[in-house]
Write an enzyme that holds these catalytic residues in place. Structure first.
Site, short mmCIF file in Angstrom:
data_model
loop_
_atom_site.label_atom_id
_atom_site.label_comp_id
_atom_site.label_asym_id
_atom_site.label_seq_id
_atom_site.Cartn_x
_atom_site.Cartn_y
_atom_site.Cartn_z
N LYS A 5 71.01 39.27 67.44
CA LYS A 5 71.36 38.48 68.63
C LYS A 5 71.20 39.35 69.85
CE LYS A 5 75.31 36.29 70.99
NZ LYS A 5 76.67 35.72 70.88
N ASP A 46 76.34 37.26 78.52
CA ASP A 46 76.85 35.96 78.10
C ASP A 46 77.97 35.53 79.03
OD1 ASP A 46 77.62 33.68 76.81
OD2 ASP A 46 78.52 34.69 75.06
N LYS A 78 82.94 31.25 80.74
CA LYS A 78 84.03 32.05 80.20
C LYS A 78 85.06 32.35 81.27
CE LYS A 78 81.50 34.66 76.66
NZ LYS A 78 82.28 34.19 75.50
N ASP A 107 76.59 41.75 74.44
CA ASP A 107 76.26 40.63 73.56
C ASP A 107 74.84 40.73 73.00
OD1 ASP A 107 77.44 38.48 72.31
OD2 ASP A 107 76.80 37.01 73.80
N ASP A 156 78.77 27.99 75.36
CA ASP A 156 79.18 29.36 75.07
C ASP A 156 78.97 29.71 73.59
OD1 ASP A 156 80.17 31.87 75.57
OD2 ASP A 156 82.28 31.26 75.67
N GLU A 167 76.24 30.11 72.08
CA GLU A 167 74.80 30.22 72.29
C GLU A 167 74.12 31.10 71.26
OE1 GLU A 167 76.94 32.13 73.68
OE2 GLU A 167 76.04 34.10 73.39
N ARG A 187 74.36 31.38 68.05
CA ARG A 187 73.88 30.70 66.85
C ARG A 187 72.61 29.89 67.13
NH1 ARG A 187 79.59 27.92 66.09
NH2 ARG A 187 80.12 29.83 67.20
N1 BES Z 1 79.45 36.45 72.54
C1 BES Z 1 80.51 35.58 72.23
C2 BES Z 1 81.43 36.13 71.13
C3 BES Z 1 82.21 37.37 71.47
C4 BES Z 1 83.48 37.27 71.99
C5 BES Z 1 81.70 38.62 71.19
C6 BES Z 1 84.20 38.42 72.27
C7 BES Z 1 82.41 39.77 71.47
C8 BES Z 1 83.67 39.67 72.02
C9 BES Z 1 79.95 34.25 71.75
O1 BES Z 1 78.76 33.84 72.30
C10 BES Z 1 80.96 33.21 72.08
O2 BES Z 1 81.16 32.98 73.24
N2 BES Z 1 81.56 32.60 71.06
C11 BES Z 1 82.52 31.58 71.26
C12 BES Z 1 82.22 30.49 70.28
C13 BES Z 1 82.97 29.21 70.55
C14 BES Z 1 82.55 28.61 71.87
C15 BES Z 1 82.67 28.26 69.40
C16 BES Z 1 83.89 32.19 71.01
O3 BES Z 1 84.03 33.06 70.15
O4 BES Z 1 84.82 31.81 71.72
ZN ZN Z 2 77.55 35.35 72.99
MN MN Z 3 79.02 32.80 74.13
#
Ligand code: BES
Ligand code: ZN
Ligand code: MN
Length: 498
Positions: free
Chosen positions: A265, A270, A277, A288, A347, A349, A351
């Site tokens: 990834k 992000d 966020k 990220d 968010d 993204e 996947r």
């Molecule tokens: N890049 C983030 C995940 C992340 C969070 C990595 C904190 C490192 C530290 C990912 O893209 C994300 O935002 N995931 C969301 C998914 C949700 C919207 C289903 C999350 O974990 O809140």
């Molecule tokens: Zn992310």
């Molecule tokens: Mn995200």
């Protein structure tokens, strides 16, 4: 760059700015300190300091010119029976961190492998690797780097082991350390500089130097291929998406050997997109792209480690920004393999871009093994904490191999189950699947989402490195920031499969 060498003996007569010894619980002084006057001097200092040899404990002692080295550092290793690679790695990284802070130039480390349940080669690899790992700093933007200076030399005292046996492991440590540093530098690099195209420039030039094949697929090609995940996520960004395909060796050495694809990834920043966020801590989202950095680093190490297996790396590079053109919740995207995804959250993204990469890999490279690395979910950090990767997959035997490789590499990883009944959390009314489910089990539903894009006959493992890729606060031995997590596990895994 710290020069690595190995000597016979225990370094009793070694002159240095700093010599490191190790001690188990129940010992009055390190077993590697054989010289009587140094031994008794150290034993009394350790006793005064209440040092009991517990793991993560350490004592630094200035010898004031009475002994060959000006300083001695004793690191605790805990109970001798329980010594793990992880404990040794941590102690050595802490020692490297300390040596750098102290600005020690010449350093030595006495290894007593007789009672360590580790081969001298493995012990030397972990000790030197951990030490160099602890020396790393990201200080290119500091006007006056004040956080120390890396030692110029580390001498390993190998006891009765022939130092010639250690040469090869130390050369490999050097190769691995070099690429892990590159991964850490890339993750730490500020996101205004490191956008997808910049990453492709770095990958192209590093691959050329290392002798790895590299092809950059730009947006026009992604469009032609129908990579709706990549193009969708990057729609709100000024910076175009790129997919970087790395290949080692350029021509397969042996057709009979298995083939592996690593997918990383690579979200260079992000923001969450329209599902923006919270601002607090958002700067950490420059990390990220840690999965892509780890995949690049791994590929770059393969020629130096003389790995003969066919390995591919796919870096899925995008930036996730909110904008008038950005994708919205409710939009439907079509992934490379034709499946449609309803966007619940922009968010989620990671996947979406991995879906394109995984399905493209299955169709065009037809691998035996497929691994993806991604800072995918905060939920994985809730489940396992900041220091441990969540491993999921469609083949338990392969997941077990990944976990074994992680154990050998002293990286923390733990399996999470891909419970099929949770699939309904990501069932969409209007598309084949939606990109986010309920809050609970978020790491698992992300894994189940990815599984939709993997051919069932391919042994696949998904590594959610959201926690250990980047430390927002330091862990004793590891300073805040990028860790390069995953590279050493992947290299161990590849060498176990080759
Ligand atoms: N890049 C983030 C995940 C992340 C969070 C990595 C904190 C490192 C530290 C990912 O893209 C994300 O935002 N995931 C969301 C998914 C949700 C919207 C289903 C999350 O974990 O809140
Ligand atoms: Zn992310
Ligand atoms: Mn995200």
């Amino acid at each position: 760059m710290t020069l690595l060498t190995a000597l016979r003996g225990d370094l009793s007569n070694q002159k240095a700015d700093l010599i490191i010894h190790f001690q188990f619980e129940g010992e009055s002084a390190p077993s590697t300190v054989s010289h009587p006057s140094l031994r008794s001097a150290l034993a009394s200092v350790l006793k005064l300091d209440g040092f009991e040899g517990k793991s993560d404990a350490a004592v630094l002692w200035h010898s004031n010119g009475k002994h060959p080295a000006s300083r001695y550092l004793v690191m605790g290793l805990g109970e001798g029976r329980k010594l793990s690679r992880e404990t040794l790695w941590r102690a050595c990284a802490a020692a490297g961190f300390r040596a750098t802070t102290l600005k020690a130039r010449t350093t030595g480390m006495a290894l007593s492998t007789g009672n360590w349940h580790l081969s001298p080669e493995d012990a030397a690899e972990i000790a030197a690797g951990g030490f160099l790992h602890g020396c790393y700093r990201f200080d290119k933007y500091l006007s006056s780097p004040s956080r120390g200076a890396e030692p110029s030399e580390l001498v390993l005292g190998m006891g009765r082991t022939d130092p010639a046996k250690i040469r090869q492991p130390l050369e490999e440590v050097r190769v691995v350390d070099r690429v892990v540093r590159l991964a850490r530098d890339l993750v730490s690099e500020h996101p205004g500089h490191l956008h997808p195209v910049r990453m492709s420039e770095v990958a192209t030039s590093e691959a050329k130097k290392a002798g790895v094949k590299c092809r950059v697929m730009e947006e026009a090609e992604l469009e032609r291929l129908g990579m709706g995940g990549m193009l969708g996520v990057s729609r709100g960004s000024e910076h175009p998406a790129v997919m970087i395909h790395l290949h080692h060796p350029p021509r397969p050495a042996s057709r009979k050997k298995p083939r592996i694809v690593l997918v990383g990834k690579g979200v260079t920043f992000d923001t969450g997109g329209i599902s923006l966020k919270q601002p607090d801590g958002m700067e950490a989202m420059k990390a990220d792209m840690s999965g892509a950095a780890a995949v690049l680093a791994t590929l770059l190490a393969l020629p130096g480690l003389k790995v003969e297996m066919e390995v591919h790396g796919l870096l899925m590079m995008v930036e996730n920004m909110p904008d008038g053109r950005a994708i919205r919740p409710g939009d439907i995207l079509r992934i490379f393999n034709g499946k449609t995804v309803e966007i619940k959250s922009t968010d989620a993204e990671g996947r979406l871009i991995l879906a394109d990469g995984l399905s493209w890999a299955c169709k065009t490279i037809r691998p035996d093994y497929l691994v993806d690395l991604a800072t995918l979910t905060g939920a994985c950090m809730v489940a396992l904490g900041p220091g441990c990767t969540g491993v999921m997959g469609n083949n338990d035997a392969f997941v077990k191999k990944v976990l074994e490789a992680a154990g050998d590499a002293a990286e923390r990883m733990w399996q999470l189950p891909l419970l099929p009944e949770y699939r309904e959390h990501i069932q969409s009314d209007v598309a084949d699947v939606k990109n986010s489910g309920i809050r609970y089990g978020g790491a698992i539903t992300a894994g189940l989402f990815l599984q939709e894009f993997v051919k069932p006959s391919v042994a696949w493992a998904h590594l959610d490195i959201a926690g250990p890729a980047f430390f927002e606060s330091g862990y004793g031995y590891a300073p805040k920031g990028a860790t390069g997590h995953g590279v050493r596990t992947l290299l161990r895994l590849i060498r176990a499969l080759a």
